[in-house]
Design a protein around this motif. Structure first.
Motif, short mmCIF file in Angstrom:
data_model
loop_
_atom_site.label_atom_id
_atom_site.label_comp_id
_atom_site.label_asym_id
_atom_site.label_seq_id
_atom_site.Cartn_x
_atom_site.Cartn_y
_atom_site.Cartn_z
N TYR A 13 -4.47 -1.15 -7.05
CA TYR A 13 -3.33 -0.34 -7.47
C TYR A 13 -2.36 -1.33 -8.11
O TYR A 13 -1.65 -2.03 -7.39
N ALA A 18 -6.73 -3.14 -3.09
CA ALA A 18 -6.89 -2.34 -1.86
C ALA A 18 -8.29 -2.48 -1.28
O ALA A 18 -8.48 -2.33 -0.07
N ASN A 38 -4.17 1.04 9.86
CA ASN A 38 -3.41 1.58 8.73
C ASN A 38 -3.43 0.59 7.58
O ASN A 38 -3.23 -0.61 7.78
N GLY A 39 -3.66 1.11 6.40
CA GLY A 39 -3.61 0.25 5.22
C GLY A 39 -4.87 -0.55 4.97
O GLY A 39 -4.93 -1.35 4.02
N ALA A 40 -5.90 -0.35 5.78
CA ALA A 40 -7.13 -1.13 5.62
C ALA A 40 -7.87 -0.77 4.34
O ALA A 40 -8.62 -1.59 3.79
N GLY A 41 -7.66 0.46 3.86
CA GLY A 41 -8.34 0.87 2.63
C GLY A 41 -9.31 2.03 2.82
O GLY A 41 -10.07 2.36 1.91
N LYS A 42 -9.25 2.71 3.97
CA LYS A 42 -10.19 3.79 4.26
C LYS A 42 -10.04 4.96 3.27
O LYS A 42 -11.01 5.44 2.71
N SER A 43 -8.78 5.39 3.09
CA SER A 43 -8.56 6.51 2.16
C SER A 43 -8.90 6.10 0.74
O SER A 43 -9.44 6.90 -0.04
N THR A 44 -8.60 4.87 0.40
CA THR A 44 -8.94 4.39 -0.94
C THR A 44 -10.45 4.46 -1.15
O THR A 44 -10.92 4.88 -2.21
N GLU A 158 -10.06 10.91 7.92
CA GLU A 158 -9.26 11.08 9.14
C GLU A 158 -9.30 12.49 9.73
O GLU A 158 -8.25 13.11 9.95
N GLN A 190 -9.58 6.38 11.82
CA GLN A 190 -8.79 5.35 12.48
C GLN A 190 -9.12 5.20 13.97
O GLN A 190 -8.92 4.14 14.56
#
Ligand code: ATP
Length: 232
Positions: A13, A18, A38-44, A158, A190
């Motif tokens: 990004y 990410a 959080n912020g690890a990149g799962k949603s990405t 999630e 998560q």
């Protein structure tokens, strides 16, 4: 056979990277979890696999390179993403939400019967507006709607977020049955304990990179995973 193969994936990004050097596979009939803080990149990862984000590297789905394919084209091929925000139509009924999930298919009825069999609570509440459903019921509805698209690969972001333990059982039973019915599942999650309990294989993502991967027993026995994620 491999339903999904991700090789050397990098997603940025702007200045932020990410995901970096991510290699991952999901076999046919396999539930694979990607866990991480959080912020690890799962949603990405979920969004990239589903065609929402540009990337470097290679992603193939059922042997076909997905580069250049739109999200709609992927949905038509059976790669269906159930987003973290669920994206339900709150003022529409449960059944209308489900039927919309089959917009690319000719026979919605078969899908409805299968979803109601999987999550009977949805049938009991078929006329209820989606926004009035509980969090757990809404999650069942989001998964049910994704199933209406007849997926070969279901990408779940999630699904357990904010749900009470009692509802988790319904969700996990549903996911295992979906997998047993031959749908490959990529579960971005998560809750490490939940993932280790239900997935066939697990990838641990930290700061956009895969730190560990293997079957749940292997990760459960890993000292780092135990100390950082399982509190033991
Ligand atoms: P969470 O569990 O909190 O949702 P996650 O593991 O899903 O976290 P991502 O949402 O994929 O993580 O975020 C990975 C990194 O990318 C984070 O550093 C986040 O700040 C960053 N990021 C995500 N979306 C964007 C965006 N649209 N623009 C800029 N940075 C982003």
């Amino acid at each position: 056979m491999t339903t999904l193969a991700v090789e050397d994936l990098e997603v940025r990004y702007g200045q932020i990277t990410a995901l970096r050097d991510v290699d991952l596979t999901v076999g046919d009939d396999e539930m694979v979890a990607v866990v991480g803080p959080n912020g690890a990149g799962k949603s990405t990862l979920a969004n990239t696999v589903s065609g929402f984000l540009p990337y470097d590297g290679r992603i193939s789905y059922r042997g076909e390179d997905i580069a250049g394919l739109s999200t709609q084209a992927l949905v038509r091929r059976g790669l269906i993403h159930c987003t973290e925000s669920r994206d339900l139509f709150g003022y529409l009924s449960v059944e209308d939400n489900l039927t919309l999930g089959a917009y690319a298919k000719s026979d919605a009825r078969t899908g409805l019967d299968a979803v109601y069999e999987l999550f009977p609570r949805l049938e009991e509440r078929r006329d209820q507006p989606a926004r009035t459903m509980s969090g757990g019921e809404q999650q069942m509805l989001a998964i049910g709607r994704a199933l209406m698209g007849d997926p070969d690969l279901l990408v779940l972001d999630e699904p357990t977020l904010g749900l009470a333990p009692v509802v988790l059982d319904d969700i996990s039973d549903g996911l295992e049955r979906i997998r047993d019915d031959g749908v490959a599942v990529l579960l971005c999650e998560q809750d490490v304990t939940f993932a280790l309990r239900h997935a066939d294989r697990v990838y641990l993502l930290e700061n956009g990179q895969v730190q560990r991967d293997g079957d749940p027993d292997l990760l459960r026995d890993d000292q780092y995973v135990r100390e950082v994620y399982l509190g033991s």
